[in-house]
Structures are given as structure tokens and as C-alpha cells.
Design a protein around this motif. Structure first.
Motif, PDB file in Angstrom:
ATOM      1  N   MET A 136       0.739  -1.113   0.126  1.00 21.76           N
ATOM      2  CA  MET A 136      -0.122   0.238  -0.035  1.00 21.76           C
ATOM      3  C   MET A 136       0.719   1.237   0.062  1.00 21.76           C
ATOM      4  N   ALA A 137       2.064   1.313   0.607  1.00 18.80           N
ATOM      5  CA  ALA A 137       2.691   2.577   0.970  1.00 18.80           C
ATOM      6  C   ALA A 137       3.266   2.859  -0.652  1.00 18.80           C
ATOM      7  N   THR A 138       4.003   1.965  -1.184  1.00 20.83           N
ATOM      8  CA  THR A 138       4.273   2.161  -2.558  1.00 20.83           C
ATOM      9  C   THR A 138       3.471   2.410  -3.633  1.00 20.83           C
ATOM     10  N   VAL A 139       2.116   1.855  -3.495  1.00 21.27           N
ATOM     11  CA  VAL A 139       1.265   2.458  -4.312  1.00 21.27           C
ATOM     12  C   VAL A 139       0.809   3.773  -4.413  1.00 21.27           C
ATOM     13  N   ARG A 140       0.666   4.160  -2.937  1.00 25.28           N
ATOM     14  CA  ARG A 140       0.318   5.584  -2.711  1.00 25.28           C
ATOM     15  C   ARG A 140       1.352   6.438  -3.060  1.00 25.28           C
ATOM     16  N   MET A 141       2.568   6.155  -2.997  1.00 23.74           N
ATOM     17  CA  MET A 141       3.611   7.108  -3.218  1.00 23.74           C
ATOM     18  C   MET A 141       3.404   7.168  -4.574  1.00 23.74           C
ATOM     19  N   CYS A 142       3.495   6.270  -5.645  1.00 27.95           N
ATOM     20  CA  CYS A 142       3.403   6.420  -6.993  1.00 27.95           C
ATOM     21  C   CYS A 142       2.321   7.227  -7.459  1.00 27.95           C
ATOM     22  N   ILE A 143       0.900   6.959  -6.831  1.00 23.80           N
ATOM     23  CA  ILE A 143      -0.244   7.745  -7.330  1.00 23.80           C
ATOM     24  C   ILE A 143      -0.137   9.287  -6.805  1.00 23.80           C
ATOM     25  N   GLU A 144       0.603   9.506  -5.776  1.00 27.36           N
ATOM     26  CA  GLU A 144       0.964  10.761  -5.102  1.00 27.36           C
ATOM     27  C   GLU A 144       2.062  11.609  -6.300  1.00 27.36           C
ATOM     28  N   SER A 172     -23.223  10.396  -3.474  1.00 28.50           N
ATOM     29  CA  SER A 172     -23.454  10.995  -4.543  1.00 28.50           C
ATOM     30  C   SER A 172     -22.744  12.430  -4.903  1.00 28.50           C
ATOM     31  N   LEU A 173     -22.249  12.566  -6.153  1.00 31.74           N
ATOM     32  CA  LEU A 173     -21.310  13.758  -6.376  1.00 31.74           C
ATOM     33  C   LEU A 173     -21.727  14.415  -7.347  1.00 31.74           C
ATOM     34  N   SER A 174     -21.892  15.740  -7.179  1.00 35.91           N
ATOM     35  CA  SER A 174     -22.379  16.576  -8.508  1.00 35.91           C
ATOM     36  C   SER A 174     -21.409  16.399  -9.662  1.00 35.91           C
ATOM     37  N   PRO A 175     -21.618  16.739 -11.067  1.00 39.10           N
ATOM     38  CA  PRO A 175     -20.786  16.552 -12.166  1.00 39.10           C
ATOM     39  C   PRO A 175     -19.544  17.620 -11.886  1.00 39.10           C
ATOM     40  N   ARG A 176     -19.758  18.667 -11.246  1.00 41.64           N
ATOM     41  CA  ARG A 176     -18.520  19.605 -10.996  1.00 41.64           C
ATOM     42  C   ARG A 176     -17.531  18.805  -9.958  1.00 41.64           C
ATOM     43  N   GLN A 177     -17.902  18.234  -9.118  1.00 41.81           N
ATOM     44  CA  GLN A 177     -17.328  17.562  -8.047  1.00 41.81           C
ATOM     45  C   GLN A 177     -16.542  16.498  -8.781  1.00 41.81           C
ATOM     46  N   ILE A 178     -17.085  15.519  -9.640  1.00 43.52           N
ATOM     47  CA  ILE A 178     -16.598  14.693 -10.303  1.00 43.52           C
ATOM     48  C   ILE A 178     -15.336  15.300 -11.274  1.00 43.52           C
ATOM     49  N   ASP A 179     -15.729  16.413 -11.855  1.00 48.16           N
ATOM     50  CA  ASP A 179     -14.521  17.219 -12.510  1.00 48.16           C
ATOM     51  C   ASP A 179     -13.187  17.521 -11.794  1.00 48.16           C
ATOM     52  N   VAL A 180     -13.498  17.871 -10.607  1.00 45.11           N
ATOM     53  CA  VAL A 180     -12.457  18.236  -9.648  1.00 45.11           C
ATOM     54  C   VAL A 180     -11.837  16.779  -9.297  1.00 45.11           C
ATOM     55  N   LEU A 181     -12.618  15.881  -9.032  1.00 48.59           N
ATOM     56  CA  LEU A 181     -12.025  14.602  -8.518  1.00 48.59           C
ATOM     57  C   LEU A 181     -10.841  13.932  -9.677  1.00 48.59           C
ATOM     58  N   THR A 227      -4.370  11.768  -2.118  1.00 48.00           N
ATOM     59  CA  THR A 227      -3.986  10.160  -2.687  1.00 48.00           C
ATOM     60  C   THR A 227      -4.999   9.311  -2.137  1.00 48.00           C
ATOM     61  N   GLU A 228      -5.629   9.486  -0.976  1.00 43.18           N
ATOM     62  CA  GLU A 228      -6.656   8.759  -0.289  1.00 43.18           C
ATOM     63  C   GLU A 228      -7.886   8.949  -0.989  1.00 43.18           C
ATOM     64  N   ALA A 229      -8.167  10.149  -1.305  1.00 41.59           N
ATOM     65  CA  ALA A 229      -9.276  10.305  -2.056  1.00 41.59           C
ATOM     66  C   ALA A 229      -9.384   9.785  -3.624  1.00 41.59           C
ATOM     67  N   VAL A 230      -8.258   9.808  -4.316  1.00 44.69           N
ATOM     68  CA  VAL A 230      -8.221   9.077  -5.492  1.00 44.69           C
ATOM     69  C   VAL A 230      -8.262   7.607  -5.458  1.00 44.69           C
ATOM     70  N   ILE A 231      -7.601   6.949  -4.504  1.00 47.06           N
ATOM     71  CA  ILE A 231      -7.623   5.498  -4.250  1.00 47.06           C
ATOM     72  C   ILE A 231      -8.894   5.229  -3.924  1.00 47.06           C
ATOM     73  N   THR A 232      -9.709   5.917  -3.113  1.00 42.60           N
ATOM     74  CA  THR A 232     -11.076   5.641  -2.553  1.00 42.60           C
ATOM     75  C   THR A 232     -11.977   5.749  -3.680  1.00 42.60           C
ATOM     76  N   ALA A 233     -11.803   6.894  -4.409  1.00 41.89           N
ATOM     77  CA  ALA A 233     -12.881   7.044  -5.650  1.00 41.89           C
ATOM     78  C   ALA A 233     -12.856   6.214  -6.803  1.00 41.89           C
ATOM     79  N   SER A 234     -11.644   5.486  -6.993  1.00 43.31           N
ATOM     80  CA  SER A 234     -11.272   4.547  -7.852  1.00 43.31           C
ATOM     81  C   SER A 234     -11.788   3.216  -7.519  1.00 43.31           C
TER      82      SER A 234
END
Length: 207
Positions: free
Chosen positions: A87-95, A140-149, A189-196
Motif C-alpha cells: 500500500m505504501a508504494t502504491v500511494r507514493m506512486c499515485i501521489e 452522490s457527487l455533482s458533475p462538477r465534483q467529478i470534474d475536480v476529482l 491520494t486517499e481520495a483518488v484511491i477511494t474514488a477509484s
């Protein structure tokens, strides 16, 4: 489409080349055994689309190679292909800006899936990562929130996201804060991983 394979093992590069060829399409495939060779390929081919990057390049530290590569080719999609899957390596790479992480222990079909996803702007993460994240209900996210994500998933700074979406930096920061709360995370990083994991990055973009 031009794809660069960076790995210090010639046999593994050859295997990836065969896999990429078997996937069809008209991709031009280039190889590099070191970060220096990869840099030379980028310089010769500014229209490079994807880089499959190993994290263990002989004496070079893989994460440093990733950061260096993103610095000289920020628009190239990087897929990490590594023997590591912690997990640590994955997080660093995404970051550091990678769009995908494929453990070498996974079947060839996984790489095919990763390429399909990253070429449409989606993050791909291994199942091991998905199972280690905390359980969160899909918000439930708005279209604009998805854009920012999606901007966060591309490792864009707040200023760049604001410019792309024609928003103020303050507004983007507010969206990011709201995303952290909705996803129950504390950083990008946590946001991207969780959203994915929740499939949020595959939702249609706003128009």
C-alpha cells in the motif's frame, strides 16, 4: 499511439512488447533500460502517449525515476509495472503522478484493463489495494465534483484544476474539501484511491 516500456530486464521488456502487440491497434513501441534512456526517447518522441515504468531500474530508485519522468513529460500517462504491491508504494506512486499500478504477479489481462482505463482518463489500481481501503458507501457527487476529482486523479495542482474548469482556486479548494468529507479521507491520494475503488472516476464528465 506511442508506448514506452522502461524496464532493466530485456526479457521482461520483450514480454511486454509481445503483449502490447497482441492487444492490436497501431501502437509504436519503444524500449528503455534506464531512466536516462527513457529521457532520450521522450526527447525524440514528444507525442509519446503512455509509459510502462518498472520501479526497480538497477541502481536507480524507481520512485525518483517516476518523479523525474513526470517532470520532463507531464502529459504522458505512466503505468507502474512493479514486483511490489504494498500500500505504501502504491500511494507514493499515485501521489507522484502515476495513473495506474500493475503488480508483475498479476495476469496479462490486468495490463490490458489498465491501459484501457488510463487512456480514458481513469486510474487503475490492483485489487489488493481496493481490499485494504476502508469501507465507504458510494457518495452522490455533482458533475462538477467529478470534474475536480478527475483533476486530482491526474495529480494536477489546484491552480491547474481551476484554470481547466474556469473556477477560482478558492472554489476548487472548497470542492476538494467537500470531496474529502464525502469520501471520508484526509488527503488527495486517499481520495483518488477511494474514488477509484468506488468507480467514481468512471462516471461521465459534465458538459
Amino acid at each position: 499511439m506511442k508506448i514506452l516500456v522502461v524496464d532493466d530486464h530485456a526479457l521482461f521488456r520483450a514480454g511486454l512488447r509481445l503483449l502490447l502487440v497482441s492487444m492490436g491497434g497501431n501502437a509504436s513501441i519503444y524500449e528503455a533500460a534506464t531512466a536516462a534512456e527513457a529521457t532520450a526517447v521522450v526527447a525524440a518522441h514528444p507525442d509519446l502517449a503512455v509509459c510502462l515504468l518498472d520501479l526497480s531500474l538497477g541502481p536507480e530508485h524507481g520512485l525518483d525515476s517516476l518523479k523525474r519522468f513526470k517532470a520532463i513529460a507531464p502529459d504522458v500517462v505512466v503505468v507502474i509495472v512493479s514486483a511490489a504491491n504494498d500500500m505504501a508504494t502504491v500511494r507514493m506512486c499515485i501521489e507522484a503522478g502515476a495513473m495506474s499500478f500493475v503488480p508483475k504477479s498479476m495476469p496479462p489481462e490486468t495490463l490490458r484493463m489498465a491501459l484501457e482505463k488510463v487512456l480514458t482518463g481513469q486510474i487503475y489500481l490492483p485489487e489488493e489495494v481496493m481490499h485494504t481501503t476502508a469501507t465507504v458507501n458510494r457518495p452522490s457527487l455533482s458533475p462538477r465534483q467529478i470534474d475536480v476529482l478527475r483533476g486530482l486523479a491526474r495529480a494536477l495542482p489546484t491552480k491547474s484544476i481551476a484554470r481547466e474548469l474556469f473556477l477560482s482556486e478558492y472554489t476548487v479548494k472548497e470542492y476538494i474539501s467537500g470531496l474529502f468529507e464525502a469520501l471520508q479521507v484526509h488527503n488527495r491520494t486517499e481520495a483518488v484511491i477511494t474514488a477509484s475503488r468506488l468507480g467514481l472516476l468512471s462516471l461521465s464528465q459534465s458538459v
